[in-house]
Enzyme design. Structure first.
Site, PDB file in Angstrom:
ATOM      1  N   HIS A 153      -3.407 -51.504  30.675  1.00  0.00           N
ATOM      2  CA  HIS A 153      -3.876 -51.599  29.278  1.00  0.00           C
ATOM      3  C   HIS A 153      -5.404 -51.759  29.258  1.00  0.00           C
ATOM      4  O   HIS A 153      -6.102 -51.151  28.445  1.00  0.00           O
ATOM      5  CB  HIS A 153      -3.249 -52.811  28.573  1.00  0.00           C
ATOM      6  N   LYS A 207      12.036 -55.913  19.834  1.00  0.00           N
ATOM      7  CA  LYS A 207      12.018 -56.144  21.279  1.00  0.00           C
ATOM      8  C   LYS A 207      12.041 -57.637  21.534  1.00  0.00           C
ATOM      9  O   LYS A 207      11.321 -58.396  20.885  1.00  0.00           O
ATOM     10  CB  LYS A 207      10.719 -55.595  21.884  1.00  0.00           C
ATOM     11  N   ARG A 262       0.823 -42.583  30.917  1.00  0.00           N
ATOM     12  CA  ARG A 262       0.739 -42.658  32.384  1.00  0.00           C
ATOM     13  C   ARG A 262       1.374 -41.460  33.054  1.00  0.00           C
ATOM     14  O   ARG A 262       0.888 -40.954  34.051  1.00  0.00           O
ATOM     15  CB  ARG A 262       1.468 -43.917  32.894  1.00  0.00           C
ATOM     16  N   SER A 312       4.503 -53.034  31.532  1.00  0.00           N
ATOM     17  CA  SER A 312       4.723 -54.461  31.255  1.00  0.00           C
ATOM     18  C   SER A 312       6.116 -54.905  31.691  1.00  0.00           C
ATOM     19  O   SER A 312       6.287 -56.004  32.230  1.00  0.00           O
ATOM     20  CB  SER A 312       4.549 -54.739  29.762  1.00  0.00           C
TER      21      SER A 312
HETATM   22  O1  PNS Z   1       3.597 -51.159  23.811  1.00  0.00           O
HETATM   23  P1  PNS Z   1       4.676 -50.433  23.057  1.00  0.00           P
HETATM   24  O2  PNS Z   1       5.924 -51.295  22.951  1.00  0.00           O
HETATM   25  O3  PNS Z   1       4.964 -49.075  23.625  1.00  0.00           O
HETATM   26  O4  PNS Z   1       4.106 -50.208  21.571  1.00  0.00           O
HETATM   27  C1  PNS Z   1       4.896 -49.602  20.572  1.00  0.00           C
HETATM   28  C2  PNS Z   1       4.255 -49.821  19.183  1.00  0.00           C
HETATM   29  C3  PNS Z   1       4.053 -51.278  18.906  1.00  0.00           C
HETATM   30  C4  PNS Z   1       2.922 -49.097  19.123  1.00  0.00           C
HETATM   31  C5  PNS Z   1       5.225 -49.189  18.142  1.00  0.00           C
HETATM   32  O5  PNS Z   1       6.504 -49.729  18.296  1.00  0.00           O
HETATM   33  C6  PNS Z   1       4.769 -49.424  16.707  1.00  0.00           C
HETATM   34  O6  PNS Z   1       3.849 -48.763  16.239  1.00  0.00           O
HETATM   35  N1  PNS Z   1       5.392 -50.403  16.014  1.00  0.00           N
HETATM   36  C7  PNS Z   1       5.055 -50.744  14.648  1.00  0.00           C
HETATM   37  C8  PNS Z   1       6.146 -50.258  13.670  1.00  0.00           C
HETATM   38  C9  PNS Z   1       5.990 -48.784  13.390  1.00  0.00           C
HETATM   39  O7  PNS Z   1       5.026 -48.333  12.795  1.00  0.00           O
HETATM   40  N2  PNS Z   1       6.991 -47.999  13.837  1.00  0.00           N
HETATM   41  C10 PNS Z   1       7.015 -46.571  13.655  1.00  0.00           C
HETATM   42  C11 PNS Z   1       6.199 -45.857  14.707  1.00  0.00           C
HETATM   43  S1  PNS Z   1       6.144 -44.113  14.402  1.00  0.00           S
END
Ligand code: PNS
Length: 166
Positions: free
Chosen positions: A18, A42, A92, A130
């Site tokens: 990150h 999660k 990645r 993670s």
């Molecule tokens: O580190 P991650 O878990 O891959 O991040 C995912 C994240 C937090 C970027 C994604 O789940 C997110 O944007 N969540 C907020 C809710 C949302 O907008 N969901 C629709 C995404 S198209």
């Protein structure tokens, strides 16, 4: 005009992968806000407060990086109200791309002015996620090459508290 980007994620925990992506974003944009999603879908090892503390500590070296929480709601709405037109995501491997493409196109549907930019971290972080860092650290493995010393300390305290449970 300030060229501002947001770098969203769950960051459970924030890894050197990150950090690598963040450093690249910092070299491109005037300001980057790390947006930690509370992410009720999660189950996280670290609480919102713990993740905020670790991210603040790790990014404190950058003058143009802020940290915020997305408690609930859509990232697209957050970006709109924060005046950010760029979302940064790290990719990645090819397998990351399918999900990332889906999210970026949905975010664009929800907020047409937003553009997602994918940045590739250093190849040495290709296999750093993670989830695997959490697992290895909670089982007592050495993850010191993959996380900031402050995060390492938090992982080790968490392990002591959980007595080896993942
Ligand atoms: O580190 P991650 O878990 O891959 O991040 C995912 C994240 C937090 C970027 C994604 O789940 C997110 O944007 N969540 C907020 C809710 C949302 O907008 N969901 C629709 C995404 S198209």
């Amino acid at each position: 005009m300030i060229n501002k980007a947001i770098y969203p994620g769950t960051f459970d925990p924030f890894t050197n992968g990150h950090l690598d992506v963040l450093e690249r974003a910092v070299n491109i944009f005037d300001r980057v806000d790390v947006v930690m999603a509370e992410n009720s879908q999660k189950h996280t090892l670290f609480s919102v407060e713990e993740r905020m503390t670790m991210i603040r500590e790790v990014v404190s070296v950058f003058p143009n990086v802020g940290v915020d929480v997305l408690h609930d709601g859509l990232l697209a709405d957050y970006a709109r109200s924060a005046g950010a037109k760029v979302i940064v995501r790290g990719v990645r491997q090819v397998k990351d791309f399918e999900y990332e493409l889906q999210m970026s196109l949905l975010n664009r549907h929800l907020y047409p002015e937003v553009t997602t930019v994918f940045l590739m971290p250093n190849v040495k972080y290709t296999y750093v996620a993670s989830s695997i860092i959490r697992e290895v650290a909670m089982l007592g493995g050495d993850v010191s090459k993959f996380v900031h010393p402050y995060v390492l300390e938090m992982l080790s305290k968490k392990r002591e508290g959980r007595k080896g449970r993942i």
